[in-house]
Motif scaffolding. Structure first.
Motif, PDB file in Angstrom:
ATOM      1  N   LYS A  31       0.843  -1.190   0.000  1.00  0.00           N
ATOM      2  CA  LYS A  31       0.000   0.000   0.000  1.00  0.00           C
ATOM      3  C   LYS A  31       0.880   1.242   0.000  1.00  0.00           C
ATOM      4  O   LYS A  31       2.071   1.184   0.327  1.00  0.00           O
ATOM      5  CB  LYS A  31      -0.935   0.024   1.208  1.00  0.00           C
ATOM      6  CG  LYS A  31      -0.211   0.113   2.544  1.00  0.00           C
ATOM      7  CD  LYS A  31      -1.203   0.177   3.701  1.00  0.00           C
ATOM      8  CE  LYS A  31      -0.458   0.304   5.038  1.00  0.00           C
ATOM      9  NZ  LYS A  31      -1.392   0.403   6.183  1.00  0.00           N
ATOM     10  N   SER A 299      -1.843   1.453  -6.097  1.00  0.00           N
ATOM     11  CA  SER A 299      -2.134   2.865  -6.295  1.00  0.00           C
ATOM     12  C   SER A 299      -1.306   3.695  -5.325  1.00  0.00           C
ATOM     13  O   SER A 299      -1.367   3.492  -4.113  1.00  0.00           O
ATOM     14  CB  SER A 299      -3.621   3.154  -6.057  1.00  0.00           C
ATOM     15  OG  SER A 299      -3.849   4.550  -6.057  1.00  0.00           O
ATOM     16  N   LYS A 301      -1.789   6.783  -4.646  1.00  0.00           N
ATOM     17  CA  LYS A 301      -2.667   7.819  -4.084  1.00  0.00           C
ATOM     18  C   LYS A 301      -2.222   9.234  -4.450  1.00  0.00           C
ATOM     19  O   LYS A 301      -2.694  10.210  -3.861  1.00  0.00           O
ATOM     20  CB  LYS A 301      -2.768   7.697  -2.551  1.00  0.00           C
ATOM     21  CG  LYS A 301      -3.159   6.304  -2.063  1.00  0.00           C
ATOM     22  CD  LYS A 301      -4.512   5.867  -2.578  1.00  0.00           C
ATOM     23  CE  LYS A 301      -4.918   4.513  -2.002  1.00  0.00           C
ATOM     24  NZ  LYS A 301      -6.186   4.008  -2.572  1.00  0.00           N
TER      25      LYS A 301
END
Length: 562
Positions: A31, A299, A301
């Motif tokens: 993440k 991702s 972000k």
């Protein structure tokens, strides 16, 4: 003075940590971390010509547009310009963006710093104090006990002026403390001072304290930094109330690796700058970290869909060019000059086109796998025209790729080889890279431009096995009538050329494919002819009618012999 033959007399090896049960080597990045962009503070203070207010505004807006939610904007106590800029940002920052400011552990500077945040919706106050033996002894002349006492005192002051002050209730506050020179500090002392600061601030799980653990000067291999972070995460008290932040510098050129390994070791947040600006060799490069995650299917972000606009702002405001080989952002990083690389990339794109067609899916839903290109350039707003560039070192694939992208012509292998020799000769003469427009012009001149004009023609069926060509061609204003017989349109035309000009014309190779779709489709034909059993030459024809395209390609090839 020359380099030492035995540098161990002057420099010592950085000691590693005894961490036999380290867990981070088995972990993966799954993440995105919390990001903190410090371009306007750490990045700006390293510039020979610091940004103007207008440039800072421009840069801040771009960081917000990219998606950064935590931005360190200034050192407000350092100058009136920084103080005023902080106030201007406070007034116009989006509600979901945290404004961070930095101060050393000095009471008068802390008060001035917090004053600059008056009216902020979300604010992070960042204090720092060096904890390494080198800095404590040489720079500050402080003991460890004195350092802890000062850090606690200043933390309590920040608390009294922020979350404990009723007049500041309209602001959501966070607190960040950096044991500066963390990576060169005794690990046990870092734990001690951070625990003391934590107790003085009083964090909760909902509003964590940020401990920023900088490699202020990168002094070791990245695995040692990861060990230090894992040790901290495992030994600091109330880990669930702490956000562990990283601030790697790039003195050894390993900041990206250090940041990635340290996240595997438990860190939650990363501070850095776009394209790695910062003191000495710079801070960790936020663009590289984000797009490294992206290429792993994670991702980040933050959005670099238009990386060229990001580069424009960074170069304009920093007044430092982004290096041509900078990962992802450099002008040359998606460009291939080597012939073998170009050939592999061209084959990769052909393979991908087939895979997409067979899958029935849209391209963004088909796994990306192209030789030498870990990222689809179009995902970050770059054009495929820059992928393959041609100079004297390039092979057949490079020039063929340019013709495919410029004209939609997928050249057969034999023509690729022939054209690459033409391109290489031109590149050697000019001594530089050839532009796509120059390569296209070379191709048209060599294989499409035709000194013959096909005035008219007809192909008549003689019998089951024979066809007759009857037509007229114009060469420099002189018309010649042509007649020939063959077993098809092409052979009858080559027979007509033989009869009309007294040379033997034979087809050596023939390829064709369609260009476009639907009502706009055209035929492209590639014909290699042999003249008088000796010389061979390619010609290319493009027309709505495949027979006429074939005739045009033969004429284009033959024209060079006339």
């Amino acid at each position: 003075m020359p380099m030492l033959k035995d540098p161990s007399k002057k420099y010592r090896k950085f000691p590693g940590m005894n961490l036999p049960n380290r867990q981070w080597p088995s972990n993966t990045l799954d993440k995105a971390p919390r990001w903190l962009a410090t371009d306007l503070r750490d990045g700006n203070q390293s510039l020979p010509d610091p940004m103007s207010i207008e440039e800072k505004d421009l840069y801040f807006d771009k960081l917000v547009e990219i998606g950064y939610k935590e931005i360190e904007v200034s050192f407000p106590s350092a100058s009136q310009i920084d103080f005023d800029f902080t106030q201007s940002v406070v007034k116009r920052a989006p509600d979901d963006v945290w404004i961070q400011v930095l101060s050393p552990c000095r009471e008068e500077l802390i008060r001035r710093t917090i004053e600059s945040l008056k009216g902020a919706k979300k604010a992070i106050v960042h204090l720092y104090l060096a904890t390494s033996e080198c800095f404590q002894r040489i720079v500050f002349g402080m003991t460890q006990d004195e350092s802890v006492e000062l850090a606690v005192k200043c933390t309590k002051l920040v608390r009294s002026l922020t979350k404990d002050d009723p007049s500041s209730a309209g602001t959501e506050w966070q607190y960040e403390f950096s044991p500066e020179t963390f990576s060169d500090s005794p690990p046990e002392f870092v734990i001690r001072i951070c625990n003391a600061v934590k107790d003085a601030w009083g964090p909760t799980e909902e509003n964590k304290i940020i401990f920023n653990l900088p490699a202020t000067v990168e002094m070791s291999t990245p695995n040692v930094y990861a060990d230090q972070i894992e040790y901290f995460c495992n030994n600091v008290a109330d880990r669930n109330m702490i956000c562990v932040s990283l601030h790697p510098h790039n003195d050894r050129g390993c900041a990206v690796a250090a940041a990635e390994l340290a996240q595997m070791a438990g860190a939650d947040r990363v501070e850095g700058c776009l394209f790695g600006n910062g003191e000495r060799t710079g801070n960790v490069d936020l663009v590289t970290l984000a797009l490294n995650l992206y290429t792993q299917g994670i991702s980040p972000k933050v959005d670099f869909s238009d990386i060229l606009s990001v580069i424009k702002i960074v170069e304009q405001c920093n007044k430092i060019p982004v290096h041509e080989r900078a990962p992802y952002g450099g002008q040359l990083v998606v460009s291939a000059f080597s012939g073998s690389h170009q050939d592999a990339i061209k084959k990769g794109f052909n393979d991908r086109e087939n895979l997409v067609a067979l899958s029935g899916k849209t391209p963004e839903n088909v796994h990306w796998q192209i030789p030498y290109l870990p990222l689809d350039p179009k995902d970050i707003g770059r054009d495929y025209e820059a992928v393959i560039r041609v100079n004297s070192q390039s092979g057949k694939g490079g020039a063929a790729w340019i013709i495919l992208t410029q004209l939609g012509l997928d050249l057969p292998r034999g023509l690729q080889i022939a054209f690459s020799q033409v391109v290489q000769k031109e590149a050697e003469v000019t001594g530089r890279e050839l532009k796509a427009s120059e390569i296209e012009a070379l191709f048209r001149k060599e294989y499409i431009t035709n000194s013959f004009i096909l005035k008219d023609y007809d192909i008549i069926r003689v019998d089951e096995q024979s066809r007759k060509f009857i037509g007229t061609v114009d060469l420099a204003g002189r018309e010649t009538k042509l007649t020939g017989v063959g077993n098809g349109p092409i052979s009858s035309f080559t027979d007509a050329l033989t009869n009309g000009f007294g040379v033997k014309v034979e087809i050596w190779d023939y390829k064709e494919h369609a260009i476009g779709q639907g009502s706009n489709v055209r035929a492209s034909t590639f014909v290699e002819i042999m003249v008088n059993g000796k010389e061979r030459r390619w010609g290319v024809g493009i027309h709505e009618d495949v027979v006429q395209a074939s005739i045009l390609s033969i004429l284009a090839g033959y024209a060079s012999f006339v």
